[in-house]
Design a protein around this motif. Structure first.
Motif, short mmCIF file in Angstrom:
data_model
loop_
_atom_site.label_atom_id
_atom_site.label_comp_id
_atom_site.label_asym_id
_atom_site.label_seq_id
_atom_site.Cartn_x
_atom_site.Cartn_y
_atom_site.Cartn_z
N THR A 180 36.04 91.32 -21.22
CA THR A 180 36.74 90.39 -22.12
C THR A 180 37.68 89.48 -21.35
O THR A 180 37.71 88.26 -21.58
N SER B 4 35.72 86.94 -19.30
CA SER B 4 35.14 85.90 -20.16
C SER B 4 36.20 84.94 -20.67
O SER B 4 35.98 83.72 -20.71
N THR B 5 37.35 85.46 -21.06
CA THR B 5 38.43 84.60 -21.55
C THR B 5 38.90 83.64 -20.47
O THR B 5 39.17 82.47 -20.74
N TRP C 182 40.07 83.16 -26.67
CA TRP C 182 40.61 84.53 -26.67
C TRP C 182 39.91 85.45 -27.68
O TRP C 182 39.85 86.67 -27.45
N PRO D 254 35.16 86.10 -27.04
CA PRO D 254 34.65 87.12 -26.11
C PRO D 254 34.72 88.55 -26.63
O PRO D 254 33.74 89.30 -26.47
N PRO D 255 35.84 89.00 -27.27
CA PRO D 255 35.83 90.38 -27.79
C PRO D 255 34.73 90.63 -28.82
O PRO D 255 34.14 91.71 -28.85
N LEU E 55 31.47 90.94 -26.93
CA LEU E 55 31.39 92.06 -25.99
C LEU E 55 31.69 93.41 -26.63
O LEU E 55 31.71 94.42 -25.93
#
Length: 330
Positions: A77, A80-81, A120, A123-124, A127
């Protein structure tokens, strides 16, 4: 530990400076750079402690557990952020340079915050399967890098989807935007050289800023992405020494971002020196006075209070490339 200390201290200094007004930086620029600082700080404040905790608590004879899955989720995460934030900064810089007259209508405060929120929050969501034990993808603990990594070969389709949604679009945006900015700065530099008839040598600031930014980005992230593709396609893991390098190499991007996006900018350095002098004046007034800090601090405050108001268009550290040939701030 040295990398952790450099990233943490560097980003603390960045937050102290850009949390207040900086000459030549718009409000949108500060929002985006604060977002980048937060993503870079997460490397030192979240990623390193979590992986250190797992390396101390993990029973190497056991398979992946819930903690390892959660740590792998946080690792992916934050990575990716950081990539999404870098791409957003490049996009904002591109709009500011090539569409200055409509910048205010395109990059409103609301849209800027929405872009930051997307970097922000998306991505979570993408993923979250990594955090589920016995889910669609497995996680293994690497004894070489002391990090919990997804086993991308256990779900090739999901691994390819991650690449298509994260690395490839971010790389395309960054590459296209920065190449356009570089060519624009090069054309402007040629024009200025023609006008001045070669009488005044002007440094090629664009090459000194944009090329290192893109070089560092691809140097830090490409080996990691290539390893993911190799593992997903072949089902084999790379040698341990290479695994260690490609896993921890992106972490160094957090410290290098502090250099390329902040420290080489004259306005940032001036503000940092002013804040540092103010701190010295508060804690050690006699020492600051002996070093001549009082006069320079008063001058810096006067300049800050009498500076031109913030321009609506973004003029972050590498943004004003149309007039870069005249810039001697680096």
């Amino acid at each position: 530990m040295l990398s952790w200390a450099l990233i943490t201290l560097g980003n603390i200094a960045v937050v102290l400076v850009i949390s207040s007004s900086v000459s030549g930086w718009s409000r949108n620029s500060r929002y985006l750079l604060l977002s980048l600082t937060g993503a870079d700080s997460a490397f030192g404040l979240i990623i390193t402690p979590l992986n250190l905790c797992v390396s101390l608590m993990k029973d190497y004879s056991d398979g992946p557990d819930l903690l390892c899955h959660i740590v792998a989720f946080f690792n992916a995460t934050v990575y990716s952020t950081c990539m999404y934030t870098l791409a957003t900064i490049s996009l904002e810089r591109y709009i500011a340079v090539f569409y200055p007259l409509v910048y205010c209508s395109l990059m409103t405060r609301r849209r800027t915050l929405l872009l930051i929120g997307f970097a922000w929050c998306f991505p979570p969501v993408l993923l979250v399967p990594i955090s589920v034990p016995k889910g669609i993808i497995e996680v293994h603990f690497s004894t070489a890098s002391l990090v919990c990594n997804p086993s991308y070969s256990t779900n090739v389709g999901y691994s390819v989807a991650l690449m298509c949604f994260i690395f490839f679009p971010c790389s395309i945006v960054m590459t296209y935007a920065n190449l356009c900015l570089w060519f624009a700065a090069k054309r402007q530099r040629v024009k200025m050289r023609t006008v001045n008839l070669g009488r005044l040598h002007r440094p090629n600031v664009a090459s000194r800023v944009l090329i290192p930014v893109m070089t560092v980005y691809y140097t830090c992230w490409t080996p990691c992405m290539a390893t993911i593709i190799y593992n997903a396609v072949t089902g084999h893991r790379v040698p341990e020494w290479l695994e260690f390098v490609v896993v921890w190499l992106p972490t160094s991007n957090g410290f290098l971002n502090c250099i390329f996006y902040f420290w080489i900018n004259r306005s940032f350095r001036r503000k940092f020196y002013m804040l540092f002098q103010r701190l010295c004046l508060t804690l050690c007034p006699d020492l600051a006075k002996a070093l001549g800090g009082t006069d320079s601090l008063q001058t810096g405050i006067w300049e800050n209070n009498n500076s031109v108001p913030e321009r609506s268009s973004s003029v972050s550290s590498t943004c004003t490339l149309i007039t870069l040939a005249d810039d001697t701030s680096f």
